[in-house]
Design an enzyme around this catalytic site. Sequence first.
Site, mmCIF file in Angstrom:
data_model
loop_
_atom_site.group_PDB
_atom_site.id
_atom_site.type_symbol
_atom_site.label_atom_id
_atom_site.label_comp_id
_atom_site.label_asym_id
_atom_site.label_seq_id
_atom_site.Cartn_x
_atom_site.Cartn_y
_atom_site.Cartn_z
ATOM 1 N N SER A 31 9.385 59.861 45.217
ATOM 2 C CA SER A 31 10.578 59.849 46.063
ATOM 3 C C SER A 31 10.318 60.364 47.465
ATOM 4 C CB SER A 31 11.684 60.682 45.405
ATOM 5 O OG SER A 31 11.196 61.963 45.048
ATOM 6 N N HIS A 233 14.827 67.098 49.161
ATOM 7 C CA HIS A 233 13.895 66.088 49.672
ATOM 8 C C HIS A 233 13.978 66.088 51.198
ATOM 9 C CE1 HIS A 233 13.861 64.707 45.545
ATOM 10 N NE2 HIS A 233 12.975 63.782 45.829
#
Length: 249
Positions: A31, A233
Amino acid sequence: MPGLTALLIGSLIVGGPHGSFAPEYVALGDSYAAGVGTSGSTGQCGRSPEAYPSLYAARQHLVNAHLAACGGAGTADVVNDQLGDLTPATSLVSITVGGTDVGFSDVMTTCVLSGDEACVAKVRQAEEVTDGPLGDSLSSTFQAIHTKAPNARLVVLGYPHVVEDNGPCSLSTDKRRALNEGADRLADVMRDRAVKAGAVFVDARPAFAGHGYCGREAWINGVLFPDVSGSFHPNAAGQRDGYLPLLAG
């Protein structure tokens, strides 16, 4: 020799007016490489035009660029699902992988929702994987890439500290310390296996220093709603100002 003539003409067409082959770039990983956590993240894999591989391809004006990275991918997923675009003509491969193998999402969920003791214990479990099977999994992955793309330069980009050690934060000091110690262990193993494979390891921690979650100018998301997959993230700034220079440099 009409066959040879046709091959030479084809090479000139592919390579452009100077007759050299256009660079071929393939981006692999999880990701962090796909761009999950940015506003442009879409689809089952969460791939985004704001991800560092996409930004790099655009900056370099690459016509032969393939973003194969996928949210949730571990080393086995890379080997089984992401190597289809690799060929002997591939000149550059980038990869960020390993976080899924050690249970990054589970670790962060525990550290957000549970107390210090549970968080530290979950990080220690992840470190056991880091110090155990992950190393061989990384080595196997790098070897599989080299087999499919023997002429490519392989760049392994690591992970940053997701949270700042100091300053006001929703995560306690003990949680932050444990998380960053786990990231340090992961970086050590990634570097070791990358170097042994003849790849280039690029450490993301210095670039993101001061920009982790809870930093004044955070390049790492906190908890996102309603789609929590991009939590912890890199945001668009993290991809652009953190990761992109590491690959482009």
